[in-house]
Design an enzyme around this catalytic site. Sequence first.
Site, PDB file in Angstrom:
ATOM      1  N   TYR A   1      32.065  38.779  29.667  1.00 44.61           N
ATOM      2  CA  TYR A   1      32.749  39.620  28.657  1.00 44.61           C
ATOM      3  C   TYR A   1      31.780  40.147  27.741  1.00 44.61           C
ATOM      4  CZ  TYR A   1      37.409  38.632  30.102  1.00 44.61           C
ATOM      5  OH  TYR A   1      38.550  38.376  30.901  1.00 44.61           O
TER       6      TYR A   1
ATOM      7  N   ASN B   1      40.823  29.803  39.001  1.00 42.51           N
ATOM      8  CA  ASN B   1      40.228  30.704  38.109  1.00 42.51           C
ATOM      9  C   ASN B   1      39.516  29.827  37.157  1.00 42.51           C
ATOM     10  OD1 ASN B   1      39.873  33.096  36.200  1.00 42.51           O
ATOM     11  ND2 ASN B   1      41.111  31.756  34.896  1.00 42.51           N
ATOM     12  N   GLU B   2      38.318  30.154  36.782  1.00 42.34           N
ATOM     13  CA  GLU B   2      37.451  29.673  35.682  1.00 42.34           C
ATOM     14  C   GLU B   2      37.878  27.817  35.734  1.00 42.34           C
ATOM     15  OE1 GLU B   2      38.035  31.509  31.959  1.00 42.34           O
ATOM     16  OE2 GLU B   2      36.922  33.193  32.582  1.00 42.34           O
TER      17      GLU B   2
ATOM     18  N   GLU C   1      36.479  39.440  36.351  1.00 38.26           N
ATOM     19  CA  GLU C   1      36.978  39.696  34.729  1.00 38.26           C
ATOM     20  C   GLU C   1      35.449  40.290  34.022  1.00 38.26           C
ATOM     21  OE1 GLU C   1      38.751  36.531  32.629  1.00 38.26           O
ATOM     22  OE2 GLU C   1      39.936  35.866  34.397  1.00 38.26           O
TER      23      GLU C   1
ATOM     24  N   GLU D   1      47.231  40.093  33.698  1.00 40.01           N
ATOM     25  CA  GLU D   1      47.813  38.680  33.585  1.00 40.01           C
ATOM     26  C   GLU D   1      48.954  38.485  32.940  1.00 40.01           C
ATOM     27  OE1 GLU D   1      44.641  36.374  31.813  1.00 40.01           O
ATOM     28  OE2 GLU D   1      45.660  34.466  32.135  1.00 40.01           O
TER      29      GLU D   1
ATOM     30  N   GLN E   1      41.941  44.019  30.537  1.00 43.10           N
ATOM     31  CA  GLN E   1      42.941  43.966  31.417  1.00 43.10           C
ATOM     32  C   GLN E   1      43.693  45.129  31.235  1.00 43.10           C
ATOM     33  OE1 GLN E   1      45.340  40.486  31.302  1.00 43.10           O
ATOM     34  NE2 GLN E   1      43.744  38.977  31.219  1.00 43.10           N
TER      35      GLN E   1
HETATM   36  O1  AHR Z   1      41.171  37.749  30.327  1.00 43.08           O
HETATM   37  C1  AHR Z   1      41.424  36.557  29.334  1.00 43.08           C
HETATM   38  C2  AHR Z   1      40.885  35.285  29.897  1.00 43.08           C
HETATM   39  O2  AHR Z   1      39.571  35.289  29.906  1.00 43.08           O
HETATM   40  C3  AHR Z   1      41.466  34.906  31.327  1.00 43.08           C
HETATM   41  O3  AHR Z   1      42.651  34.309  31.286  1.00 43.08           O
HETATM   42  C4  AHR Z   1      40.347  33.986  31.352  1.00 43.08           C
HETATM   43  O4  AHR Z   1      40.133  33.864  32.866  1.00 43.08           O
HETATM   44  C5  AHR Z   1      39.150  34.114  30.702  1.00 43.08           C
HETATM   45  O5  AHR Z   1      38.747  33.424  29.845  1.00 43.08           O
END
Ligand code: AHR
Length: 493
Positions: free
Chosen positions: A240, A173-174, A297, A26, A346
């Site tokens: 995450y 995205n999101e 992600e 990103e 990332q």
């Molecule tokens: O990866 C960091 C961020 O995490 C991304 O930009 C977003 O999609 C997520 O919240």
Amino acid sequence: MSNKVVINADVTKGTINKNIYGHFAEHLGRCIYEGIWVGEDSNIPNTNGIRNDVVEALKNINIPVLRWPGGCFADEYHWKDGIGPRENRKRMVNTHWGGVIENNHFGTHEFMMLCDMLETEPYICGNVGSGTVQEMSEWVEYMTFDGESPMANLRIENGREEPWPLTYFGVGNENWGCGGNMRPQYYADLYRRFQTYVRNYGDNKIYRIAGGPNIDDYNWTEVLMREAHHLMDGLSLHYYTIPGDFWLGKGSATNFPEDEWDITMQKAYHIKELIEKHSTIMDKYDPEKRVALIIDEWGTWFDVEEGTNPGFLYQQNTIRDALVAGVSLNIFNDHNDRVQMTNIAQTVNVLQAVVLTDKEKMILTPTYHVFEMYKVHQDAEKLALDIQSAVKKISDKEIPQVTASASKAKDGTINITLCNIDKDNEAEVNIDLRGANLSDVNARVLTANELDAHNTFDNPDNVKPVNYTDFQVNGTELSLKLPAKSVVAISIK
Ligand code: AHR
């Protein structure tokens, strides 16, 4: 207790899509700028502005697919700002990530050049949150139309005659959060509308990925599948691994208390439950499993390294991250019927990066080594595997101490990857490999003594895989002792 694994070398369970080993880069912190793009005039050795050392490292792990330009950045990105002569490109503020100036020097042409260098497939994420249908539609026309059209002509003016082959395209995205704070019904309608104009030009067939749920938002999956499953090829999921609290303190990447090791492992393992529960909802609308779950992600998210910009999400990477990667990849392989792509967040200098850079220096992280050890599973046939593992009770959850994955490559080689998440104790494992000949067995191990062992620019090889010989063969049985906190890869020719 000894852990028991039974693998049947003659029973395959579908292909492990190589895209499970995908990545995500990103416009965030030092991922794109400095980490990948240094510009043609840089003293750092580069090819057309892209760092040679990073390309070489990434090529070695066979990145199959790369998601770009975001993340949250994608829903603020206007692609036309990033084409044409670089000196004329618009400068904007990257409001999500540190409020820094984005000079748009890395745009569509540069990203496609990077993908060519890496021999990887592009996965573009389009802007729904602050963009228009026309803008998204024109981007696809710009990249993929082979003929006379306003956008194809513009591409040619900018120096690219041939269209680029492009398969993977994400529609936002999101969108439940940074991508517009939408409710699922509203996004489902927008998805239906936007994707209509994401056209297939000529032979180029786009694989459309809808913005999916956050973690355990099962209602989002339900609504999206109910309203739009027939119009999508994939539905994304973001998760995450955060040992602490997202807002109050995620925990340090290195200097963490011992109990955070276990909590991290338990939270990493939670992805299994998420995959299974979201898949159950998907099964209701798509029993043939045509629509893939795309975990675009995932990875660890810790507090940033002291002294760094909080908006840059720069964190160190330890043997703990390696275990998170190994356990997650074993789980993804195991769900290869529904999970067709994942993208670790990332690639460089951000979150659970595989590569870290400091000016002209570059190091490979423990997570990098896991991707290197596991790359043999890419597009291999998954083998039937049953495991009986000791369990670890962490808070109120039980998770297995040992996880494993096995596959057969095109040349017949059998590859097994194993993780022992126990931070203190080795794990005895007996593998019964039915139908295999164990005359030529090789193995490597990634482990360390300290819980937060990591590589630094002064000590880049502190954590790296070494040959592993602590195993015995007896007929079709392989007995081994996995060291505490280790990832082991076994190859049987
Ligand atoms: O990866 C960091 C961020 O995490 C991304 O930009 C977003 O999609 C997520 O919240």
